[in-house]
Design a protein around this motif. Structure first.
Motif, PDB file in Angstrom:
ATOM      1  N   ARG A 186       0.812  -1.210   0.000  1.00 52.72           N
ATOM      2  CA  ARG A 186       0.000   0.000   0.000  1.00 52.72           C
ATOM      3  C   ARG A 186       0.847   1.262   0.000  1.00 52.72           C
ATOM      4  O   ARG A 186       0.492   2.261  -0.619  1.00 52.72           O
ATOM      5  CB  ARG A 186      -0.916   0.006   1.219  1.00 52.72           C
ATOM      6  CG  ARG A 186      -2.041  -0.972   1.126  1.00 52.72           C
ATOM      7  CD  ARG A 186      -2.987  -0.766   2.276  1.00 52.72           C
ATOM      8  NE  ARG A 186      -2.293  -0.808   3.555  1.00 52.72           N
ATOM      9  CZ  ARG A 186      -2.664  -1.529   4.586  1.00 52.72           C
ATOM     10  NH1 ARG A 186      -3.721  -2.279   4.501  1.00 52.72           N
ATOM     11  NH2 ARG A 186      -1.990  -1.500   5.705  1.00 52.72           N
ATOM     12  N   PHE A 235       0.728   4.081  -2.902  1.00 49.82           N
ATOM     13  CA  PHE A 235       0.396   5.461  -2.582  1.00 49.82           C
ATOM     14  C   PHE A 235       1.484   6.411  -3.085  1.00 49.82           C
ATOM     15  O   PHE A 235       1.192   7.418  -3.734  1.00 49.82           O
ATOM     16  CB  PHE A 235       0.198   5.621  -1.075  1.00 49.82           C
ATOM     17  CG  PHE A 235      -0.315   6.966  -0.664  1.00 49.82           C
ATOM     18  CD1 PHE A 235      -1.667   7.219  -0.649  1.00 49.82           C
ATOM     19  CD2 PHE A 235       0.551   7.971  -0.306  1.00 49.82           C
ATOM     20  CE1 PHE A 235      -2.155   8.463  -0.278  1.00 49.82           C
ATOM     21  CE2 PHE A 235       0.087   9.226   0.063  1.00 49.82           C
ATOM     22  CZ  PHE A 235      -1.280   9.468   0.078  1.00 49.82           C
ATOM     23  N   ARG A 275      -0.880   9.910   4.193  1.00 53.17           N
ATOM     24  CA  ARG A 275      -1.212   8.610   3.622  1.00 53.17           C
ATOM     25  C   ARG A 275      -2.302   7.864   4.388  1.00 53.17           C
ATOM     26  O   ARG A 275      -3.263   7.371   3.800  1.00 53.17           O
ATOM     27  CB  ARG A 275       0.056   7.746   3.548  1.00 53.17           C
ATOM     28  CG  ARG A 275      -0.154   6.394   2.914  1.00 53.17           C
ATOM     29  CD  ARG A 275       1.122   5.592   2.913  1.00 53.17           C
ATOM     30  NE  ARG A 275       1.702   5.433   4.224  1.00 53.17           N
ATOM     31  CZ  ARG A 275       1.292   4.535   5.124  1.00 53.17           C
ATOM     32  NH1 ARG A 275       0.316   3.729   4.844  1.00 53.17           N
ATOM     33  NH2 ARG A 275       1.876   4.452   6.291  1.00 53.17           N
ATOM     34  N   GLN A 310      -5.909   6.748   2.904  1.00 53.61           N
ATOM     35  CA  GLN A 310      -6.155   5.340   2.612  1.00 53.61           C
ATOM     36  C   GLN A 310      -7.226   4.722   3.500  1.00 53.61           C
ATOM     37  O   GLN A 310      -8.047   3.943   3.033  1.00 53.61           O
ATOM     38  CB  GLN A 310      -4.864   4.535   2.798  1.00 53.61           C
ATOM     39  CG  GLN A 310      -3.866   4.750   1.711  1.00 53.61           C
ATOM     40  CD  GLN A 310      -2.614   3.924   1.920  1.00 53.61           C
ATOM     41  OE1 GLN A 310      -2.251   3.616   3.050  1.00 53.61           O
ATOM     42  NE2 GLN A 310      -1.944   3.581   0.848  1.00 53.61           N
ATOM     43  N   ARG A 346      -9.180   3.399  -5.680  1.00 57.59           N
ATOM     44  CA  ARG A 346      -8.218   3.927  -4.706  1.00 57.59           C
ATOM     45  C   ARG A 346      -7.264   4.907  -5.388  1.00 57.59           C
ATOM     46  O   ARG A 346      -6.961   5.968  -4.848  1.00 57.59           O
ATOM     47  CB  ARG A 346      -7.443   2.786  -4.050  1.00 57.59           C
ATOM     48  CG  ARG A 346      -8.254   2.015  -3.035  1.00 57.59           C
ATOM     49  CD  ARG A 346      -7.388   1.055  -2.241  1.00 57.59           C
ATOM     50  NE  ARG A 346      -6.819  -0.008  -3.051  1.00 57.59           N
ATOM     51  CZ  ARG A 346      -7.381  -1.193  -3.253  1.00 57.59           C
ATOM     52  NH1 ARG A 346      -8.533  -1.473  -2.698  1.00 57.59           N
ATOM     53  NH2 ARG A 346      -6.791  -2.096  -3.994  1.00 57.59           N
TER      54      ARG A 346
END
Length: 147
Positions: free
Chosen positions: A40, A44, A99, A103, A116
């Motif tokens: 992730r 990102f 972040r 998220q 996303r």
């Protein structure tokens, strides 16, 4: 009481490599013929970087000396729902995207990689629009997607 069989203070020659039971060094989890797994944080960071590069290409003069940064969480809470998603420092020409709030506090109608990515891109667009004093739709009408 059993004694240690190793009499020298040096480790055996096989311990230089991560060798368990004579199997040799460990390799990547995905194997040699598959791409590395993406987590992730990497997803990102790459999304923010690619969106920032895209916007710098469209607005080269306005964004030439703007620094984009990624932080885990904001220090204080001042957002509408209690947690900021980004912070714009116009004096220092700096945009910080957070972040974890982006998220984890996102309510997407479909939770997949595409949505996303679009949400992260939207946050970058809104932060840049706040810095430039423009509407996010004016930055790149063909790319900006609002949720």
């Amino acid at each position: 009481m059993p004694r240690n069989r190793r009499t020298s203070s040096q480790p055996p020659a096989t311990s230089r490599w991560r060798s368990r039971h004579g199997r040799g060094a460990r390799g990547p989890v995905t194997g040699p013929h598959l791409p590395m797994l993406q987590n992730r944080i990497d997803f990102f960071d790459m999304t923010v970087a690619s969106t920032a590069d895209y916007l710098k290409g469209i607005w080269p003069e306005e964004l030439s000396n703007v620094h984009f940064e990624v932080a885990a969480t904001p220090i204080g809470n001042s957002g509408a729902d209690g947690v900021d998603r980004w912070r714009v420092d116009a004096g220092r020409r700096r945009i910080v995207l957070y972040r974890i709030p982006i998220q984890r506090l996102t309510k997407l109608h479909r939770d997949d990689e595409l949505h996303r990515r679009m949400y992260i891109e939207g946050c970058v667009f809104r932060a840049v629009a706040e810095l430039l004093g423009k509407d996010p739709w004016d930055l790149a009408p063909d790319r900006y997607r609002h949720f």
